[in-house]
Structures are given as structure tokens and as C-alpha cells.
Design a protein around this motif. Structure first.
Motif, short mmCIF file in Angstrom:
data_model
loop_
_atom_site.label_atom_id
_atom_site.label_comp_id
_atom_site.label_asym_id
_atom_site.label_seq_id
_atom_site.Cartn_x
_atom_site.Cartn_y
_atom_site.Cartn_z
N HIS A 1 11.10 2.66 3.97
CA HIS A 1 9.79 3.22 4.31
C HIS A 1 9.19 4.10 3.21
CE1 HIS A 1 11.80 2.65 8.31
NE2 HIS A 1 10.74 1.88 8.42
N LEU B 1 1.25 5.34 0.15
CA LEU B 1 0.54 6.50 0.68
C LEU B 1 1.32 7.77 0.41
CD1 LEU B 1 -0.23 5.08 4.26
CD2 LEU B 1 -1.78 5.11 2.30
N TRP C 1 3.22 1.57 3.44
CA TRP C 1 2.51 1.44 4.71
C TRP C 1 2.90 0.16 5.45
CZ3 TRP C 1 0.80 3.46 8.72
CH2 TRP C 1 -0.03 2.78 9.60
N GLU C 2 3.01 -0.97 4.80
CA GLU C 2 3.30 -2.23 5.48
C GLU C 2 4.64 -2.19 6.22
OE1 GLU C 2 0.11 -2.92 2.67
OE2 GLU C 2 2.05 -1.96 2.44
N LEU D 1 -0.51 9.41 4.89
CA LEU D 1 0.21 8.83 6.02
C LEU D 1 -0.04 9.65 7.28
CD1 LEU D 1 2.22 6.75 7.15
CD2 LEU D 1 4.05 8.34 6.51
N THR E 1 0.85 -1.18 0.00
CA THR E 1 0.00 0.00 0.00
C THR E 1 0.89 1.23 0.00
OG1 THR E 1 -1.61 -1.21 1.32
CG2 THR E 1 -1.87 1.18 1.20
N LYS F 1 -3.30 8.76 8.71
CA LYS F 1 -3.33 7.39 9.23
C LYS F 1 -2.62 7.27 10.58
CE LYS F 1 -3.25 2.92 7.09
NZ LYS F 1 -4.44 2.74 6.31
N GLU G 1 4.23 0.23 9.30
CA GLU G 1 3.42 -0.41 10.34
C GLU G 1 4.23 -1.49 11.07
OE1 GLU G 1 -1.11 -1.97 10.66
OE2 GLU G 1 0.05 -2.69 8.95
#
Length: 76
Positions: A36, A6, A50-51, A11, A4, A14, A54
Motif C-alpha cells: 500500500h 498520494l 492508490w490503486e 490520501l 497513482t 480522498k 482502493e
């Protein structure tokens, strides 16, 4: 695996940070290029993965970390 991507604003929404904080403080100190985020087609626009963000956010909570004076963290 599908990733994903962003924008800075997505971001920020989120993770509940201001977009300026991400661009000025987190980028290149906590969020690393290649892990990142990346710049598609060598341009100025930045897309965040995103993964990876996170995974690192949840991992950092369970490890021993030493805060550094410039805002970074040393995992001893």
C-alpha cells in the motif's frame, strides 16, 4: 499500468480520514509497506499507492472479517 501515488494528506482527503489516523493507526496495521505504500529513495517521506488501497478497501467489504483487539482484521 500507471499507478497513482498520494501523500498522506492527499490520501486522507480522498478516504475522509485524518492524516494522523493514517500515520498512527492504519499504517503498518491495515496499510502495509510494499503493498500500500513505500518510501522513495529510502527517505522518511511516504507515498501511498492508490490503486492497491482502493482494491483492498472494496475487497474487504465482501469478505468475512473478524475484528482484532488492536484494530486489525483477520480474514478467516
Amino acid at each position: 499500468m500507471s499507478l497513482t501515488y498520494l501523500t498522506t494528506e492527499e490520501l486522507a482527503e480522498k478516504i475522509k480520514y485524518d492524516a494522523r489516523t493514517i500515520r498512527n493507526t492504519l499504517k503498518d496495521s491495515v496499510l502495509l509497506e510494499g503493498r500500500h505504500y513505500f518510501r522513495p529513495f529510502g527517505g522518511r517521506k511516504i507515498l501511498f499507492i492508490w490503486e492497491n488501497i482502493e482494491a483492498d478497501m472494496t475487497q474487504a467489504q465482501s469478505q468475512f472479517a473478524i475484528p482484532l483487539s488492536r484494530g486489525g482484521v483477520c480474514y478467516g
